[in-house]
Design an enzyme around this catalytic site. Sequence first.
Site, mmCIF file in Angstrom:
data_model
loop_
_atom_site.group_PDB
_atom_site.id
_atom_site.type_symbol
_atom_site.label_atom_id
_atom_site.label_comp_id
_atom_site.label_asym_id
_atom_site.label_seq_id
_atom_site.Cartn_x
_atom_site.Cartn_y
_atom_site.Cartn_z
ATOM 1 N N ALA A 1 -20.442 7.804 25.756
ATOM 2 C CA ALA A 1 -18.868 7.982 25.658
ATOM 3 C C ALA A 1 -18.660 8.459 27.252
ATOM 4 O O ALA A 1 -17.399 9.045 26.788
ATOM 5 C CB ALA A 1 -18.768 8.790 24.145
ATOM 6 N N GLY A 2 -19.321 8.893 27.675
ATOM 7 C CA GLY A 2 -19.088 9.537 29.120
ATOM 8 C C GLY A 2 -17.708 9.003 30.076
ATOM 9 O O GLY A 2 -16.782 9.891 30.079
ATOM 10 N N LYS B 1 -12.831 3.234 37.999
ATOM 11 C CA LYS B 1 -13.898 4.144 38.218
ATOM 12 C C LYS B 1 -14.513 3.901 38.733
ATOM 13 O O LYS B 1 -14.936 2.825 39.337
ATOM 14 C CB LYS B 1 -14.303 5.039 37.194
ATOM 15 C CG LYS B 1 -14.949 3.159 36.587
ATOM 16 C CD LYS B 1 -15.512 3.853 35.144
ATOM 17 C CE LYS B 1 -16.130 2.872 34.528
ATOM 18 N NZ LYS B 1 -16.704 3.219 33.234
ATOM 19 N N ASP C 1 -12.688 -0.240 33.173
ATOM 20 C CA ASP C 1 -12.921 -0.839 34.405
ATOM 21 C C ASP C 1 -12.398 -2.060 34.127
ATOM 22 O O ASP C 1 -12.213 -2.817 33.878
ATOM 23 C CB ASP C 1 -14.709 0.022 34.149
ATOM 24 C CG ASP C 1 -15.110 -0.841 33.161
ATOM 25 O OD1 ASP C 1 -14.469 -2.454 33.253
ATOM 26 O OD2 ASP C 1 -16.539 -0.899 32.495
ATOM 27 N N HIS D 1 -21.624 -8.007 26.475
ATOM 28 C CA HIS D 1 -21.448 -7.223 28.008
ATOM 29 C C HIS D 1 -20.393 -8.150 29.076
ATOM 30 O O HIS D 1 -20.563 -7.587 29.536
ATOM 31 C CB HIS D 1 -22.547 -6.497 28.234
ATOM 32 C CG HIS D 1 -22.212 -5.508 28.814
ATOM 33 N ND1 HIS D 1 -21.298 -4.635 28.372
ATOM 34 C CD2 HIS D 1 -22.787 -5.339 30.800
ATOM 35 C CE1 HIS D 1 -20.756 -4.344 29.960
ATOM 36 N NE2 HIS D 1 -22.264 -3.996 31.217
ATOM 37 N N ARG E 1 -18.973 4.784 39.803
ATOM 38 C CA ARG E 1 -19.978 4.931 39.233
ATOM 39 C C ARG E 1 -20.507 6.145 40.490
ATOM 40 O O ARG E 1 -21.434 5.469 41.098
ATOM 41 C CB ARG E 1 -20.790 3.829 38.850
ATOM 42 C CG ARG E 1 -22.122 4.274 38.036
ATOM 43 C CD ARG E 1 -22.266 3.187 36.997
ATOM 44 N NE ARG E 1 -21.372 2.460 35.755
ATOM 45 C CZ ARG E 1 -21.291 3.670 34.291
ATOM 46 N NH1 ARG E 1 -22.314 5.013 34.039
ATOM 47 N NH2 ARG E 1 -20.789 3.377 33.508
ATOM 48 N N GLY F 1 -47.898 0.917 13.498
ATOM 49 C CA GLY F 1 -46.767 0.750 13.906
ATOM 50 C C GLY F 1 -46.525 -0.690 14.811
ATOM 51 O O GLY F 1 -45.353 -1.054 14.297
ATOM 52 N N GLU F 2 -47.372 -1.581 14.562
ATOM 53 C CA GLU F 2 -47.529 -3.040 14.343
ATOM 54 C C GLU F 2 -46.001 -3.915 12.633
ATOM 55 O O GLU F 2 -46.396 -3.413 11.771
ATOM 56 C CB GLU F 2 -48.446 -3.846 13.796
ATOM 57 C CG GLU F 2 -49.313 -3.548 15.184
ATOM 58 C CD GLU F 2 -50.747 -4.662 15.070
ATOM 59 O OE1 GLU F 2 -50.843 -5.794 13.965
ATOM 60 O OE2 GLU F 2 -51.374 -4.742 16.342
#
Length: 345
Positions: free
Chosen positions: A258-259, A226, A203, A164, A228, A72-73
């Site tokens: 997608a909530g 909203k 939001d 973000h 949380r 996996g390396e």
Amino acid sequence: MGRQIAVNRGEVRKSGEHSSTLRSAEKTGRISAMRKELKIFTGNANPDLAEKIGEVLDIPVGEAEVTKFSEGETFVKIQENVRGMDVFVVQPTCPQPNDNLMELLILIDALRRASASRITAVMPYYGYARQDRKDQPRVPITAKLVANLITAAGADRVISLDLHTDQIQGFFDIPVDNLYAAPVFVDEIKKMGLENITVVSPDVGGIKSARSFAKRLNAELAVVDKRRVNSKQAEVMNIMGDVEGKNIVLVDDIISTAGSVTEAAQALKNKGAKDIYCCITHPILVGLAMERIKNSPIKTLFVSDSIPIGDKTGEKRIKVLSVAKLFGEAIKRIHKNESVSSLFI
């Protein structure tokens, strides 16, 4: 296998990292020897976007080996000469974020050890960005940790898209260019000829981005209030703004399960909104996302190709818009030491 792009044979710039070098520029015979070729490399996260950027810059895809050993390396081998060159590594840290982050770090390290003159990490999606603060006891600030890792690996600059939170730029001690996908989405909305538009932020944190959309579309602005409930669930409390009878453009930076988006869309519909369109930059789309979108009142979900969405393109309501031209223009300007500020507006 990872792939690469050998970029821009004809476009050059002065390497002048040191003022003493620039002061000797009158020796014109030496300047041409200091010109740097541009190259682009990519790992396995989003090679299609890297190829599109290469097409924008009119360059072929180069070669690099980005594979895994049996345990996996990650193993990387740069198969082209990069000594003294201006190199851009296109690698979003999208799912699987840990594998893609390691590929990015090892690519940067390999390029640094191969004597590349400057290395820019092009991260269309910056993973771990939502872990940007200590909002509860004994938790890390992983967005800062990732910034430290990228810098320690040897990156000289970072280009990202719709971070973000803008303050993530301050986590780096190297230059960061945060591009915005808004112009790409706005052009598509304008082509549709919609009237009576209200731009909605799902939001309070997304008001700045929504305001930019509203200004470009000459539209009204509304916000979904909203609360949380937990890290995976939010409850719509109220809608601030007039949405009745309006065509809605719901904008956000990330759609994961997608909530939040589908709940906001349903709340808007319940308040009398007309057609609802979503413009969301990073389509992570995991868990129940596709089921929720299918059962929602969203008419069209516009997303960028910052993240590959694979077979989800079969959903007719999802339309993918490319940001290759945006990144291509940024890379070209950075390589030529030109201003990229116009791309932030």
